[in-house]
Scaffold this active site. Sequence first.
Site, PDB file in Angstrom:
ATOM      1  N   PRO A   1       0.781  -1.230   0.000  1.00 13.77           N
ATOM      2  CA  PRO A   1       0.000   0.000   0.000  1.00 13.77           C
ATOM      3  C   PRO A   1       0.813   1.279   0.000  1.00 13.77           C
ATOM      4  O   PRO A   1       0.957   1.934   1.014  1.00 13.77           O
ATOM      5  CB  PRO A   1      -0.855  -0.121   1.268  1.00 13.77           C
ATOM      6  CG  PRO A   1      -0.136  -1.058   2.158  1.00 13.77           C
ATOM      7  CD  PRO A   1       0.723  -1.912   1.294  1.00 13.77           C
ATOM      8  N   GLU A   2       1.395   1.611  -1.124  1.00 13.75           N
ATOM      9  CA  GLU A   2       1.831   2.989  -1.324  1.00 13.75           C
ATOM     10  C   GLU A   2       0.738   3.620  -2.172  1.00 13.75           C
ATOM     11  O   GLU A   2      -0.312   3.002  -2.395  1.00 13.75           O
ATOM     12  CB  GLU A   2       3.236   3.020  -1.954  1.00 13.75           C
ATOM     13  CG  GLU A   2       4.241   2.360  -1.018  1.00 13.75           C
ATOM     14  CD  GLU A   2       5.720   2.566  -1.355  1.00 13.75           C
ATOM     15  OE1 GLU A   2       6.035   3.478  -2.131  1.00 13.75           O
ATOM     16  OE2 GLU A   2       6.546   1.804  -0.816  1.00 13.75           O
TER      17      GLU A   2
ATOM     18  N   LYS B   1      -2.004   8.273   0.029  1.00 11.86           N
ATOM     19  CA  LYS B   1      -2.311   6.923   0.503  1.00 11.86           C
ATOM     20  C   LYS B   1      -3.692   6.837   1.148  1.00 11.86           C
ATOM     21  O   LYS B   1      -3.990   5.871   1.844  1.00 11.86           O
ATOM     22  CB  LYS B   1      -1.240   6.473   1.508  1.00 11.86           C
ATOM     23  CG  LYS B   1       0.159   6.390   0.902  1.00 11.86           C
ATOM     24  CD  LYS B   1       1.226   6.221   1.968  1.00 11.86           C
ATOM     25  CE  LYS B   1       2.623   6.281   1.369  1.00 11.86           C
ATOM     26  NZ  LYS B   1       3.667   6.427   2.388  1.00 11.86           N
TER      27      LYS B   1
ATOM     28  N   ARG C   1      12.614   3.621   9.676  1.00 13.46           N
ATOM     29  CA  ARG C   1      12.266   2.805   8.504  1.00 13.46           C
ATOM     30  C   ARG C   1      13.541   2.316   7.846  1.00 13.46           C
ATOM     31  O   ARG C   1      14.569   3.006   7.867  1.00 13.46           O
ATOM     32  CB  ARG C   1      11.453   3.636   7.484  1.00 13.46           C
ATOM     33  CG  ARG C   1      10.247   4.335   8.066  1.00 13.46           C
ATOM     34  CD  ARG C   1       9.212   3.405   8.632  1.00 13.46           C
ATOM     35  NE  ARG C   1       8.714   2.473   7.650  1.00 13.46           N
ATOM     36  CZ  ARG C   1       7.773   2.757   6.740  1.00 13.46           C
ATOM     37  NH1 ARG C   1       7.220   3.939   6.710  1.00 13.46           N
ATOM     38  NH2 ARG C   1       7.378   1.844   5.882  1.00 13.46           N
TER      39      ARG C   1
END
Length: 277
Positions: A2-3, A52, A266
């Site tokens: 899900p980008e 998003k 991240r």
Amino acid sequence: MPEGHTLHRLAGEHQREFRGRVLHADSPQGRFVEGAEAIDGQELAKAEAFGKHLVHHYREPGSRKASGPILHVHLGLFGKFRQGTGEPPAPTGALRLRLTADDPSPRGPQWAELRGPTACEIWDPTQLADLIARLGPDPLRPDGDPDAAFRRISRSNTEIGALLMDQKVVAGVGNVYRAEILYRHGVSPFRPGRTIDAGLWQEMWLDLVHLMRAGVRVGRIETVRPEDRPHTRRLTRSQATYVYRHAGEPCRICGTEVALADMQGRNLFWCPTCQPR
DNA sequence: AACGAATGGGAAT
DNA sequence: TTCCCCTTCGTTC
């Protein structure tokens, strides 16, 4: 993955499958009962994506204006939509929201299921306006303005790798597109935003538009150029990217080991040789 | 079968 | 800065 491309693809699918149809909504899991009740019996006027974020606009059946509830969904890391035709499967697990269109449309019955989202809520128009106001330009929207992003990037001391992940700077880019766009343009993720000149940003933006549109079409992120990919068979996951999740492997261009570091919590992947500081 | 990691981001601390 | 959401997928036992 899900980008932004995932959400734009979902918005397109929901438009095609549900727009103009009266939906039944429920929340078998029980965490979105009130919201589902607000949607139940309404007609989907429009589905669209901002970065998003996925947004459904509803209206009273037969009404001209989309003055009904607004559904806001953010999948986060785990969220998933599934959809299909025919009778919806019996609910299993934590099913936050189920939408079904069983009107006598020639398209036949249609259903969609949402699990594990970070956000699933009913919004008023002000909340949607606030979201749009705080998001940076979205490469997947026709009104996405690269200059708006450049104004922030060019006067920031923050690393470009962090700026690209900041949804207020660019909406829809995530960890995969971040790593890949920097690699494709030979840009170190550690360069401060102000060292990115207008020409370079223009090229990166156009490439993001190109890559993310392809992502919407194909349904997944593929950033390896045609001349660099094996064209005999379908790509495996690892053949679809240059550096994302390739830590320790040789760079496709120079053979240097792809590096891995933590940037703001991240995983960051890059080639230290092709993307010098 | 069981475990860990992850495409994200907002709230809590 | 840490926690949470609680899925899917790949790896290990």
